[in-house]
Write a protein that holds these residues in place. Structure first.
Motif, short mmCIF file in Angstrom:
data_model
loop_
_atom_site.label_atom_id
_atom_site.label_comp_id
_atom_site.label_asym_id
_atom_site.label_seq_id
_atom_site.Cartn_x
_atom_site.Cartn_y
_atom_site.Cartn_z
N LEU A 109 0.86 -1.05 -0.14
CA LEU A 109 0.08 -0.15 -0.09
C LEU A 109 0.90 1.26 -0.05
O LEU A 109 0.49 2.28 -0.50
CB LEU A 109 -0.74 0.04 1.26
N THR A 110 2.07 1.17 0.65
CA THR A 110 2.64 2.46 0.89
C THR A 110 3.36 2.65 -0.48
O THR A 110 3.77 3.79 -0.80
CB THR A 110 3.89 2.36 1.96
N ARG A 111 3.39 1.82 -1.43
CA ARG A 111 4.20 2.03 -2.80
C ARG A 111 3.05 2.39 -3.77
O ARG A 111 3.47 2.55 -4.89
CB ARG A 111 4.85 0.83 -2.86
N LEU A 113 1.08 4.87 -4.31
CA LEU A 113 0.82 6.06 -4.31
C LEU A 113 -0.05 6.49 -5.43
O LEU A 113 0.09 6.56 -6.75
CB LEU A 113 1.96 6.95 -4.47
N GLY A 114 -1.54 6.81 -5.25
CA GLY A 114 -2.44 7.24 -6.06
C GLY A 114 -3.04 6.33 -6.93
O GLY A 114 -4.04 6.66 -7.80
N LEU A 116 -4.96 2.34 -7.52
CA LEU A 116 -6.41 1.79 -7.23
C LEU A 116 -6.70 1.56 -5.99
O LEU A 116 -7.60 1.99 -5.40
CB LEU A 116 -6.67 0.69 -8.25
N VAL A 119 -7.16 4.68 -4.07
CA VAL A 119 -8.12 5.39 -4.44
C VAL A 119 -9.62 4.84 -3.88
O VAL A 119 -10.47 5.46 -3.39
CB VAL A 119 -8.42 5.37 -6.16
N ARG A 120 -9.60 3.65 -3.67
CA ARG A 120 -10.77 2.90 -2.92
C ARG A 120 -10.80 3.39 -1.38
O ARG A 120 -11.88 3.81 -1.06
CB ARG A 120 -10.59 1.42 -2.82
N LEU A 122 -9.36 6.31 -0.56
CA LEU A 122 -9.67 7.50 -0.42
C LEU A 122 -11.13 8.00 -0.49
O LEU A 122 -11.83 8.79 0.16
CB LEU A 122 -8.95 8.23 -1.57
N GLU A 123 -11.67 7.03 -1.52
CA GLU A 123 -12.98 7.49 -1.85
C GLU A 123 -14.15 7.00 -0.68
O GLU A 123 -15.04 7.99 -0.42
CB GLU A 123 -13.66 6.42 -2.84
N GLY A 126 -13.51 9.84 2.03
CA GLY A 126 -13.80 11.05 1.61
C GLY A 126 -15.59 11.04 1.67
O GLY A 126 -15.99 12.23 2.31
N TRP A 140 -10.35 17.78 2.37
CA TRP A 140 -9.08 16.90 1.94
C TRP A 140 -8.15 16.91 2.80
O TRP A 140 -7.53 15.73 3.05
CB TRP A 140 -8.50 17.78 0.65
N VAL A 143 -9.26 14.02 5.15
CA VAL A 143 -9.26 12.77 4.54
C VAL A 143 -7.83 12.27 4.45
O VAL A 143 -7.45 10.97 4.77
CB VAL A 143 -9.63 12.50 3.03
N SER A 148 -3.34 8.88 5.84
CA SER A 148 -1.93 8.75 6.03
C SER A 148 -1.60 8.07 7.47
O SER A 148 -0.57 7.13 7.52
CB SER A 148 -1.30 10.10 6.24
N LEU A 151 -2.34 4.26 6.63
CA LEU A 151 -1.17 3.84 5.76
C LEU A 151 0.08 3.72 6.82
O LEU A 151 0.96 2.63 6.66
CB LEU A 151 -0.91 4.51 4.66
N GLN B 156 4.72 7.95 2.42
CA GLN B 156 4.21 8.45 1.22
C GLN B 156 5.20 9.32 0.52
O GLN B 156 5.18 9.20 -0.93
CB GLN B 156 2.82 9.12 1.27
N VAL B 159 8.10 7.44 -1.65
CA VAL B 159 7.62 6.91 -2.67
C VAL B 159 7.41 8.03 -3.71
O VAL B 159 7.84 8.03 -4.96
CB VAL B 159 6.50 5.89 -3.00
N PHE B 192 -16.20 11.65 -4.55
CA PHE B 192 -15.12 12.48 -4.00
C PHE B 192 -13.97 12.30 -4.68
O PHE B 192 -13.37 13.49 -4.70
CB PHE B 192 -14.98 11.52 -2.66
#
Lengths: 225, 225
Positions: A109-111, A113-114, A116, A119-120, A122-123, A126, A140, A143, A148, A151, B156, B159, B192
């Motif tokens: 997960l830590t690798r 970044l941004g 899929l 994003v799950r 994050l969504e 959020g 923002w 969230v 963070s 993670l 984060q 990476v 979101f």
DNA sequence: GCCGCCTATGGAACGACGTTCCATGCATGT
DNA sequence: ACATGCATGGAACGTCGTTCCATAGGCGGC
């Protein structure tokens, strides 16, 4: 240039991205992050290493795909609570338990970044933060802080799990050793560390995680009220 | 069995743990985590790979030692504020800036579970949390939350930095790409993420980090009051 | 002041890794 | 039935961390 898609597979159970990801998860669960090897994977799938590259860009791609499969499963399983706070806590605890069960997910997960799996998270976070009533221009920050933290704890638990597997020692014996190491530090420069060394043996990671999560939740509520 | 210590070095500037760690930091800063190699390191030190193992257990040991050197420097440099909150924020920002400057420190920290660099952070955080007036039996939870958050953001950013170096693209162009990817997600399942995609371009990582840290601080204060 | 021991040294070698390459053979379109 | 093109999978490449061992050079005993 239209990419042709083969309608039927070469054989009955031929190679596919899903089958590769599924086998990867089994290897990762059995032997940790070091257990995922193109050789071991191709052997398990009764093929050669080269064949995998038709479905997968590289090892990072594969690791993130495996991670995403687990995260997606966790997201669909963890409960929706009566309040946004309850839903957020359920999601956080779900991720915590997932990473304890599959330590490699934490480091993957830590690798990611941004990508899929992130994003799950994050969504869902959020949406619930919005439901909390946090003003849009503060969402923002809230969230990002929650994510963070999740993670961060996940990454720590990842090494925790991988380390325990590597030296194949019990987790409590590891904490025992750490506790004695800390209690032998210099009292002048490390008073706090020495003081908490004893507590290390009996502390509850999961409870600590939830307590930290609630700190952030309270901070968010207090900030936007 | 007394371990004999050689009083004088073999040559004028012979191998030593400090010299190895120093050279490692230079390599890591120049080429990222992939730049630290026993071959490159031995070449820079005008020796062979095997000689290094007299002073270093393995690569993880070396990485953590290099990380600790940087963390120790940061800890000694970051200011002591007028209030415990100010000191904690100064330390957190110091670590943030350090990891931005040396991205590899972020990933090394996540693997240093309980070791020296982590203990340095733990100690300073613990002392300040005590000064905040948090009851003793709640201090561990507070310290653990703050540390996990710092390590999470640090990972984060690690990476983030390594990725930017690898594809040698500007950070803003990376965010640009991520922003367009996110804004093309399915509106039904990712409302979101789509909404914040635009903000991604202009957001300030450092400010977000501090905002999250303050969430936790507020949550801690509120909890113990 | 000389000599033998003992350890730090450093270059070669090993096994395993991610990845690339290419001969092979099957499924598909004509 | 045949030619074509792609998925396949085994071999090979370069690099990594680590180990091994012949060597050389300082140090204690004489």
């Amino acid at each position: 240039m239209i990419k042709k898609i083969r309608t039927t597979p070469r054989r009955e159970a031929s190679l596919s991205r899903d089958r590769i990801v599924e086998a990867s998860i089994e290897l990762l669960d059995r032997n940790g992050e070091a257990g995922l090897t193109f050789r071991a994977l191709s052997e398990r799938l009764a093929t050669g290493p080269g064949a995998l590259y038709g479905h997968i860009a590289n090892k990072d791609d594969l690791l993130i795909a495996a991670c995403d499969a687990i995260v997606a499963r966790t997201m669909s399983e963890c409960a929706i609570g009566a309040t946004p706070q309850a839903t957020l806590r359920a999601m956080a605890l779900g991720m915590f338990d997932t990473i304890v069960a599959h330590p490699w997910v934490g480091s993957a997960l830590t690798r990611a970044l941004g990508q899929l799996p992130i994003v799950r998270l994050l969504e869902r976070t959020g949406q619930q933060v919005g439901a909390l009533g946090v003003p849009e221009d503060e969402q923002w920050a809230a969230v990002s802080a929650l994510l963070s933290y999740i993670l961060g704890v996940g990454g720590q638990n990842a090494v925790n799990g991988q380390l325990a597997r590597a030296r194949d020692i019990d987790r409590s014996t590891f904490l025992e050793g750490l506790s004695t190491t800390w209690s032998q530090l210099d009292p002048q420069t490390y008073p706090f560390t020495r003081r908490v060394a004893g507590r290390l043996r009996s502390h509850d990671d999961r409870a600590d995680f939830l307590a930290g999560f609630d700190f952030i939740l309270r901070g968010i509520e207090r900030s936007s009220s």
